[in-house]
Design an enzyme around this catalytic site. Sequence first.
Site, PDB file in Angstrom:
ATOM      1  N   GLY A  36      -1.953   4.197   0.049  1.00  0.00           N
ATOM      2  CA  GLY A  36      -1.632   4.703  -1.309  1.00  0.00           C
ATOM      3  C   GLY A  36      -1.922   6.150  -1.244  1.00  0.00           C
ATOM      4  O   GLY A  36      -1.780   6.674  -2.328  1.00  0.00           O
ATOM      5  N   GLY A  85       3.259  -0.910   0.948  1.00  0.00           N
ATOM      6  CA  GLY A  85       2.947  -0.719  -0.691  1.00  0.00           C
ATOM      7  C   GLY A  85       4.099   0.104  -1.237  1.00  0.00           C
ATOM      8  O   GLY A  85       5.448  -0.478  -1.286  1.00  0.00           O
ATOM      9  N   SER A 117       0.319   3.514   3.801  1.00  0.00           N
ATOM     10  CA  SER A 117       1.179   4.564   3.528  1.00  0.00           C
ATOM     11  C   SER A 117       2.402   4.502   4.675  1.00  0.00           C
ATOM     12  O   SER A 117       2.724   5.608   5.068  1.00  0.00           O
ATOM     13  CB  SER A 117       0.426   6.140   3.646  1.00  0.00           C
ATOM     14  OG  SER A 117      -0.312   5.989   2.517  1.00  0.00           O
ATOM     15  N   ASN A 176       4.730  -5.199  -0.703  1.00  0.00           N
ATOM     16  CA  ASN A 176       3.712  -5.575  -1.659  1.00  0.00           C
ATOM     17  C   ASN A 176       3.956  -4.671  -2.808  1.00  0.00           C
ATOM     18  O   ASN A 176       3.406  -3.536  -2.967  1.00  0.00           O
ATOM     19  CB  ASN A 176       2.146  -5.328  -1.008  1.00  0.00           C
ATOM     20  CG  ASN A 176       1.168  -5.492  -2.128  1.00  0.00           C
ATOM     21  OD1 ASN A 176       1.479  -5.999  -3.105  1.00  0.00           O
ATOM     22  ND2 ASN A 176      -0.192  -5.011  -1.892  1.00  0.00           N
ATOM     23  N   TRP A 177       4.549  -5.368  -3.862  1.00  0.00           N
ATOM     24  CA  TRP A 177       5.064  -4.701  -4.936  1.00  0.00           C
ATOM     25  C   TRP A 177       3.862  -4.216  -6.030  1.00  0.00           C
ATOM     26  O   TRP A 177       4.004  -3.558  -6.923  1.00  0.00           O
ATOM     27  CB  TRP A 177       6.089  -5.441  -5.751  1.00  0.00           C
ATOM     28  CG  TRP A 177       7.452  -5.547  -4.800  1.00  0.00           C
ATOM     29  CD1 TRP A 177       7.526  -4.919  -3.694  1.00  0.00           C
ATOM     30  CD2 TRP A 177       8.461  -6.188  -5.258  1.00  0.00           C
ATOM     31  NE1 TRP A 177       8.800  -5.350  -3.093  1.00  0.00           N
ATOM     32  CE2 TRP A 177       9.350  -6.454  -4.158  1.00  0.00           C
ATOM     33  CE3 TRP A 177       8.841  -6.998  -6.452  1.00  0.00           C
ATOM     34  CZ2 TRP A 177      10.778  -6.811  -4.161  1.00  0.00           C
ATOM     35  CZ3 TRP A 177      10.275  -7.543  -6.511  1.00  0.00           C
ATOM     36  CH2 TRP A 177      10.924  -7.626  -5.551  1.00  0.00           C
ATOM     37  N   LYS A 178       2.832  -4.924  -5.724  1.00  0.00           N
ATOM     38  CA  LYS A 178       1.490  -4.597  -6.602  1.00  0.00           C
ATOM     39  C   LYS A 178       1.863  -4.768  -8.077  1.00  0.00           C
ATOM     40  O   LYS A 178       2.615  -5.539  -8.498  1.00  0.00           O
ATOM     41  CB  LYS A 178       1.055  -3.335  -6.372  1.00  0.00           C
ATOM     42  CG  LYS A 178       0.718  -2.914  -4.785  1.00  0.00           C
ATOM     43  CD  LYS A 178      -0.325  -1.863  -4.510  1.00  0.00           C
ATOM     44  CE  LYS A 178      -0.291  -1.740  -3.120  1.00  0.00           C
ATOM     45  NZ  LYS A 178      -1.226  -0.639  -2.830  1.00  0.00           N
ATOM     46  N   GLU A 194      -7.650  -3.755  -2.429  1.00  0.00           N
ATOM     47  CA  GLU A 194      -7.983  -3.593  -4.008  1.00  0.00           C
ATOM     48  C   GLU A 194      -8.453  -4.742  -4.466  1.00  0.00           C
ATOM     49  O   GLU A 194      -9.242  -4.597  -5.526  1.00  0.00           O
ATOM     50  CB  GLU A 194      -6.533  -3.073  -4.552  1.00  0.00           C
ATOM     51  CG  GLU A 194      -5.984  -1.801  -4.040  1.00  0.00           C
ATOM     52  CD  GLU A 194      -4.365  -1.656  -3.989  1.00  0.00           C
ATOM     53  OE1 GLU A 194      -3.673  -2.383  -4.518  1.00  0.00           O
ATOM     54  OE2 GLU A 194      -4.199  -0.562  -3.488  1.00  0.00           O
ATOM     55  N   HIS A 214      -6.893  -8.189  -0.007  1.00  0.00           N
ATOM     56  CA  HIS A 214      -6.356  -6.973  -0.031  1.00  0.00           C
ATOM     57  C   HIS A 214      -7.337  -6.154  -0.510  1.00  0.00           C
ATOM     58  O   HIS A 214      -8.487  -6.375  -1.201  1.00  0.00           O
ATOM     59  CB  HIS A 214      -4.993  -6.766  -0.909  1.00  0.00           C
ATOM     60  CG  HIS A 214      -4.559  -5.559  -0.959  1.00  0.00           C
ATOM     61  ND1 HIS A 214      -4.887  -4.582  -1.543  1.00  0.00           N
ATOM     62  CD2 HIS A 214      -3.294  -5.183  -0.188  1.00  0.00           C
ATOM     63  CE1 HIS A 214      -4.076  -3.230  -1.380  1.00  0.00           C
ATOM     64  NE2 HIS A 214      -3.228  -3.662  -0.471  1.00  0.00           N
ATOM     65  N   GLU A 244      -5.360  -2.851   7.360  1.00  0.00           N
ATOM     66  CA  GLU A 244      -5.014  -1.635   6.332  1.00  0.00           C
ATOM     67  C   GLU A 244      -6.407  -0.834   6.359  1.00  0.00           C
ATOM     68  O   GLU A 244      -7.288  -1.207   5.336  1.00  0.00           O
ATOM     69  CB  GLU A 244      -4.510  -2.324   5.070  1.00  0.00           C
ATOM     70  CG  GLU A 244      -3.656  -3.161   5.216  1.00  0.00           C
ATOM     71  CD  GLU A 244      -2.735  -3.288   3.768  1.00  0.00           C
ATOM     72  OE1 GLU A 244      -1.703  -2.891   3.816  1.00  0.00           O
ATOM     73  OE2 GLU A 244      -3.311  -3.651   2.843  1.00  0.00           O
TER      74      GLU A 244
END
Length: 257
Positions: free
Chosen positions: A174, A235, A214, A9-11, A98, A96, A168
């Site tokens: 992160g 991520g 992570s 997931n390149w965000k 976020e 997700h 997650e």
Amino acid sequence: MKKLFIVGNWKMNLTLDEAKILANKLRHGMANLNNVVDVGVCPSFIYLRDIYEILQDSRIYIGAQNMYLEKSGAFTGEVSGAMLKDIGCTHVIIGHSERRTIFQETNSMINSKIKTALSYELNPILCVGEKLDERESGKTEAVVGLQLSEGLNGLTSEQVRRLTIAYEPVWAIGTGKTATPKQANEVHSFIRKTVENRYGDDVAQSIRIQYGGSVNSRNAKELLSQSGIDGALVGGASLDSESFLEIVSDAAKLSYT
Ligand code: PEP
């Protein structure tokens, strides 16, 4: 054993040039791996087409990080499932943490997004997971259970088979803190049991449950060795080709065991 599924997931990271360089490195790095592990990347919406062109004849799936729940219309700034399908996406991350926390997505919105994604034959990666205070107050199963029951509401067994679920824990995303393999495996077992209670053993055994939070090239092997962990949603470590390819290579080795 199921084929493990590793997704990056390149965000909201990378310039277009950086994204293209990363995709090219992954493409070349994957060329020597046999077809024993499934791999996908989820770039920013606006890079999807460029990355698709680089990866289209590779074995790397392209996914989006989000999509809108309606099919089309006056939703300024949003991206539809039809658009994603049209430009070559096969997968889409939905719910997700976020999106849930920063953009206030509810379980009901996430449920609608899953249904819309499935109607375009996109394969959803549904993210679930508890916050730190929820874990510390012993509410992990209640929170994840609700995310599953509301997120999967109204879906048929055949639809649920098309899903990947990513566990997650929010406190591990992160932050550099990973759930221990035991902690992760316990929640994975709970997720599979919840799916089994609702859709039966066959569906529960067929879906893949990824761990995310992570994951990196140092901890992937131990996490992926757990019996209930069928892959990883990565991520930060997916932005570095070497780290990501090491995770993929660990997954490939485990697929032989
Ligand atoms: C994620 O974005 O889904 C994630 C798990 O991020 P990170 O690996 O950076 O914790």
